[in-house]
Write a protein that holds these residues in place. Structure first.
Motif, PDB file in Angstrom:
ATOM      1  N   LEU A  68      -6.738   6.689   1.550  1.00  0.00           N
ATOM      2  CA  LEU A  68      -5.626   6.855   2.490  1.00  0.00           C
ATOM      3  C   LEU A  68      -5.776   5.965   3.718  1.00  0.00           C
ATOM      4  N   GLN A  69      -7.001   5.605   4.075  1.00  0.00           N
ATOM      5  CA  GLN A  69      -7.215   4.754   5.243  1.00  0.00           C
ATOM      6  C   GLN A  69      -6.859   3.300   4.960  1.00  0.00           C
ATOM      7  N   THR A  70      -7.100   2.855   3.730  1.00  0.00           N
ATOM      8  CA  THR A  70      -6.906   1.438   3.397  1.00  0.00           C
ATOM      9  C   THR A  70      -5.924   1.270   2.235  1.00  0.00           C
ATOM     10  N   TYR A  71      -4.904   2.088   2.209  1.00  0.00           N
ATOM     11  CA  TYR A  71      -3.987   2.117   1.061  1.00  0.00           C
ATOM     12  C   TYR A  71      -3.291   0.775   0.833  1.00  0.00           C
ATOM     13  N   SER A  73      -3.954  -2.206   2.842  1.00  0.00           N
ATOM     14  CA  SER A  73      -4.898  -3.296   3.088  1.00  0.00           C
ATOM     15  C   SER A  73      -6.044  -2.749   3.913  1.00  0.00           C
ATOM     16  N   ALA A  74      -6.980  -3.610   4.275  1.00  0.00           N
ATOM     17  CA  ALA A  74      -8.150  -3.182   5.044  1.00  0.00           C
ATOM     18  C   ALA A  74      -7.778  -2.634   6.412  1.00  0.00           C
ATOM     19  N   ASN A  75      -6.610  -2.999   6.913  1.00  0.00           N
ATOM     20  CA  ASN A  75      -6.198  -2.549   8.237  1.00  0.00           C
ATOM     21  C   ASN A  75      -4.861  -1.809   8.225  1.00  0.00           C
ATOM     22  N   SER A  76      -4.464  -1.333   7.071  1.00  0.00           N
ATOM     23  CA  SER A  76      -3.168  -0.660   6.979  1.00  0.00           C
ATOM     24  C   SER A  76      -3.217   0.417   5.906  1.00  0.00           C
ATOM     25  N   GLY A  77      -3.157   1.657   6.343  1.00  0.00           N
ATOM     26  CA  GLY A  77      -3.210   2.763   5.404  1.00  0.00           C
ATOM     27  C   GLY A  77      -2.109   3.773   5.641  1.00  0.00           C
TER      28      GLY A  77
END
Length: 274
Positions: A68-71, A73-77
């Protein structure tokens, strides 16, 4: 002077409960509104506790998934920047595993309750759950609570898992309280006749998934809500019915929900509803 430290807030905790020792917490924030420093004055207890969520904890994996934190991309969840428990706690970098709190599974809530009468809520705080089960504040440090003169219990809540309650903690007036729910089933308080409060994978104990409407049990109402979302094919959303916590409501969620419903999981906290 560090220009990033642009705002300092002094919060005096004046909790009107018998035996509570007053304390002050001074918070410092950066330009983005993220807390960067916390200074304490008074009797404060650090709570070092661990829990695992069935939905994010999978067989063969050492830690819980952070889908859920990195759904995207690495900076967008999908995790919201403000907690879902009404605590008005915000963490602007929640989608960034490199943020001050690091990798995050989800928001979680700790309540401090009276040990003798767990229906009495003394304090509550919305926090962050790490992949290894540790619970931290939004600045990545151990959460801090005001010390109490009488024994307490920890109640742990998650938005789609069955809440659990600790056994009495005799000393909660200073220092660090360590409580690891993952080590044994009996770490979760359970009254005689109540259902088992946790399950086990890889030798570690976890909170049951499936209480999507947060009424302390997995029942027909939860199943109806989950079935409707499954039939609608919902995905790319932060949903309580996504009990597997991977960003969509699919057959995996249905399997977890069916097992939880058939086994009739519920929290022992149902015995302590005010």
């Amino acid at each position: 002077m560090n220009t990033q430290l642009i705002k300092t807030v002094l919060l005096a905790i004046m909790v009107a409960f018998p035996g509570v020792i007053h304390a002050q917490i001074k918070f410092t924030y950066d330009n983005a509104g993220n807390r960067t420093k916390r200074e304490l004055n008074g009797s404060i207890v650090l709570v070092d506790t661990k829990v695992l969520l069935r939905g994010a904890y999978r067989t063969g994996q050492a830690n819980m998934a952070t889908d859920l934190q990195t759904y995207f991309s690495a900076n967008s969840g999908l995790l919201p920047a403000t907690d879902p428990y009404g605590g008005n706690v915000g963490y602007n970098n929640i989608g960034n595993p490199a943020g001050v709190a690091g990798p995050v599974v989800d928001w979680i809530k700790i309540e401090i309750r009276d040990a003798a009468n767990p229906a009495v809520k003394l304090q509550s705080k919305s926090l962050l759950l790490k992949p290894n089960g540790s619970i931290v504040d939004i600045d990545g440090t151990l959460p801090k609570f005001v010390g109490q003169s009488a024994p307490v219990r920890l109640a742990i809540f998650h938005r789609n898992h069955v809440a659990i309650l600790s056994n009495p903690i005799a000393a909660f007036n200073a220092g660090t309280t360590i409580y690891d729910f993952t080590t044994a089933l009996n770490k979760a308080s359970q009254l005689p006749g109540d259902a088992a409060q946790m399950g086990v994978i890889n030798g570690k104990w976890y909170m049951w998934a499936g209480d999507v409407n947060n009424d302390l049990s997995v029942d027909a109402t939860d199943m109806t809500i989950a079935t409707n979302d499954f039939m609608s094919g919902l995905f790319d959303q932060y949903l309580p019915t996504d009990v597997s916590m991977d960003g969509g409501v699919d057959a995996t969620d249905g399997s977890i929900m069916n097992a939880a419903f058939i086994n009739g999981y519920y929290s022992t906290l149902t015995n302590y509803v005010p």
